[in-house]
Enzyme design. Structure first.
Site, PDB file in Angstrom:
ATOM      1  N   GLU A   1      27.517  33.244  45.501  1.00  0.00           N
ATOM      2  CA  GLU A   1      27.706  32.287  44.406  1.00  0.00           C
ATOM      3  C   GLU A   1      27.071  30.946  44.734  1.00  0.00           C
ATOM      4  OE1 GLU A   1      32.112  34.122  43.241  1.00  0.00           O
ATOM      5  OE2 GLU A   1      31.921  32.406  44.604  1.00  0.00           O
TER       6      GLU A   1
ATOM      7  N   THR B   1      32.643  33.420  40.359  1.00  0.00           N
ATOM      8  CA  THR B   1      32.634  34.553  39.446  1.00  0.00           C
ATOM      9  C   THR B   1      34.052  35.063  39.256  1.00  0.00           C
ATOM     10  OG1 THR B   1      32.133  36.001  41.319  1.00  0.00           O
ATOM     11  CG2 THR B   1      30.274  35.213  40.010  1.00  0.00           C
TER      12      THR B   1
ATOM     13  N   LYS C   1      40.424  36.047  35.035  1.00  0.00           N
ATOM     14  CA  LYS C   1      41.223  36.407  36.208  1.00  0.00           C
ATOM     15  C   LYS C   1      40.357  36.252  37.455  1.00  0.00           C
ATOM     16  CE  LYS C   1      43.013  40.532  38.499  1.00  0.00           C
ATOM     17  NZ  LYS C   1      41.943  40.393  39.544  1.00  0.00           N
TER      18      LYS C   1
ATOM     19  N   MET D   1      40.443  34.381  41.933  1.00  0.00           N
ATOM     20  CA  MET D   1      41.197  34.352  43.185  1.00  0.00           C
ATOM     21  C   MET D   1      41.277  32.984  43.876  1.00  0.00           C
ATOM     22  SD  MET D   1      39.786  38.003  44.706  1.00  0.00           S
ATOM     23  CE  MET D   1      40.876  38.039  46.121  1.00  0.00           C
ATOM     24  N   GLU D   2      40.833  31.901  43.241  1.00  0.00           N
ATOM     25  CA  GLU D   2      40.852  30.603  43.934  1.00  0.00           C
ATOM     26  C   GLU D   2      41.331  29.408  43.110  1.00  0.00           C
ATOM     27  OE1 GLU D   2      38.251  33.340  45.987  1.00  0.00           O
ATOM     28  OE2 GLU D   2      37.738  32.413  44.065  1.00  0.00           O
TER      29      GLU D   2
ATOM     30  N   ASP E   1      33.085  41.160  35.450  1.00  0.00           N
ATOM     31  CA  ASP E   1      33.718  42.429  35.085  1.00  0.00           C
ATOM     32  C   ASP E   1      34.767  42.206  34.012  1.00  0.00           C
ATOM     33  OD1 ASP E   1      36.573  42.279  36.672  1.00  0.00           O
ATOM     34  OD2 ASP E   1      34.971  41.327  37.820  1.00  0.00           O
TER      35      ASP E   1
END
Length: 300
Positions: A58, A135, A227, A229-230, A253
Site C-alpha cells: 500500500e 485497502t 471492513k 484492520m487498523e 474485496d
C-alpha cells in the site's frame, strides 16, 4: 436479515449517537492551543499530513510516485516502523509504514502495531491531520449507504470496532458497550468527497481478515460500508492526542460476495493500491492550506 440485525442492535446505534455527542463536546472543550488562543483544530489551515499504512504494497506506489525519502527513525530503533518524508501537492507529507514483524517476516497489520505506529508518529511529527490509508473490504448487496465495488475509495464518517463486544451489565461498567464500539467520529468532509470522487461511509475495524456472525451483526447495525484492520485503533490514539483523523480506504474485496475474502483480497490488491495512491494524492493536493471546516457540507 438486515432488518433483523438492525432491530436487535438498535440500542447500540442509539448509544453510538450519544457517544458522538460526548466526543464532539470533548473536542470543543479541549481544542484550545497551548498558547491560550481558542482555535478549533478544524479552523487551522492544513500544512502537514501524517499518512499511516500497514502494508508495504500500500505504501510503495505512493512513496515512489512522489519521490518520498526515507528518514532516520525518531523513535526507538527496536520499533519496526519505516518513515518517509516529502511534499505532495504543496502539503508536507510524512508517510509511516508499520514495517515488518521481526519474528514472522510479514507486514505489521491490525490494531496493535497500528496503535504503536500512530502514537510514536504523532508525538514525533505533530501533524495537522492523521490519515489511515489502506485497502479494505466493502459490502455489496448489504451495503449500508451504497453498494461497494473493487477499486472504490472511501472517506470515513466514523470508525468503530466490530469485535470488541463488552456487555454493559458488568458491575460499575455501564459504558463498556460504548467503549467497545469506540464510535470515533471523523471531521465532516462531504464536500471533499464530492470534490475528489470518493465515497463516504462508516469504517469498521477488527484484528481478523474474516468475521463471525456476531461481527456481521454489529457491522450491519452500525451501518458499516467498509471492513478493515487498523482505522479505529488509530482513531483512538488521535482522540487521546486531540489530532484530527480520517481514514481513506480502497476496496479489494466484497465482504458479502461469492468469492473467498482471502482469494479476492490478494487478486485485487494491486488494483486497489493503485486507486488508493491516486485518490490519496488528490486528497492531499485538495486539502493543502485549507481548514477542515472548508470541506463540510451545509447538511453535515
Amino acid at each position: 436479515m438486515h432488518s433483523l440485525f438492525a432491530s436487535r442492535f438498535k440500542g447500540l446505534a442509539l448509544a453510538a449517537a450519544a457517544t458522538y455527542t460526548r466526543w464532539n463536546c470533548s473536542v470543543a472543550k479541549h481544542s484550545a492551543r497551548e498558547d491560550g488562543k481558542d482555535t478549533h483544530p478544524h479552523d487551522k489551515p492544513l500544512q502537514k499530513a501524517l499518512v499511516l499504512v500497514a502494508m508495504d504494497q500500500e505504501a510503495r506506489p505512493f512513496v515512489e510516485r512522489h519521490g518520498l525519502q526515507e528518514i532516520e527513525p525518531p523513535w526507538s530503533s527496536n520499533l519496526p516502523m519505516v518513515g518517509y518524508h516529502g511534499v505532495v501537492g504543496g502539503m508536507e507529507c510524512i508517510l509511516v509504514w508499520a514495517g515488518t514483524d521481526r519474528r514472522y517476516k510479514v507486514n505489521n497489520v491490525a490494531t496493535t502495531a497500528s496503535a504503536v505506529s500512530a502514537y510514536a508518529s504523532v508525538v514525533a511529527f505533530s501533524p495537522d491531520i492523521v490519515i489511515s490509508a489502506g485497502t479494505a473490504g466493502g459490502f455489496g448487496a448489504m451495503g449500508a449507504q451504497s453498494q461497494s465495488y473493487v477499486g472504490d475509495v472511501y472517506l470515513s464518517t466514523k470508525c468503530i470496532f466490530h469485535h470488541r463486544r463488552i456487555p454493559n451489565d458488568m458491575e460499575d461498567a455501564a459504558e463498556f458497550g460504548d467503549y467497545g464500539l469506540g464510535n470515533f467520529r471523523c471531521p465532516p468532509m462531504g464536500r471533499l468527497a464530492q470534490h475528489t470522487g470518493c465515497k463516504l461511509g462508516v469504517i469498521s475495524t477488527s484484528d481478523s481478515l474474516g468475521y463471525t456472525i456476531e461481527d456481521l451483526e454489529v457491522m450491519l447495525a452500525e451501518g458499516a460500508s467498509v471492513k478493515e484492520m487498523e482505522a479505529a485503533s488509530i482513531a483512538w490514539v488521535c482522540q487521546q492526542l486531540l489530532v484530527p483523523f480520517v481514514a481513506v480506504k480502497s476496496i479489494t474485496d466484497i465482504v458479502d460476495g461469492e468469492r473467498s475474502t482471502q482469494e479476492e483480497f490478494w487478486s485485487n490488491l494491486d488494483l486497489a493500491s493503485s486507486a488508493l495512491q491516486s485518490k490519496l494524492t488528490l486528497l492531499l493536493e485538495s486539502m493543502n492550506g485549507k481548514p477542515l471546516r472548508h470541506w463540510r457540507l451545509r447538511s453535515e
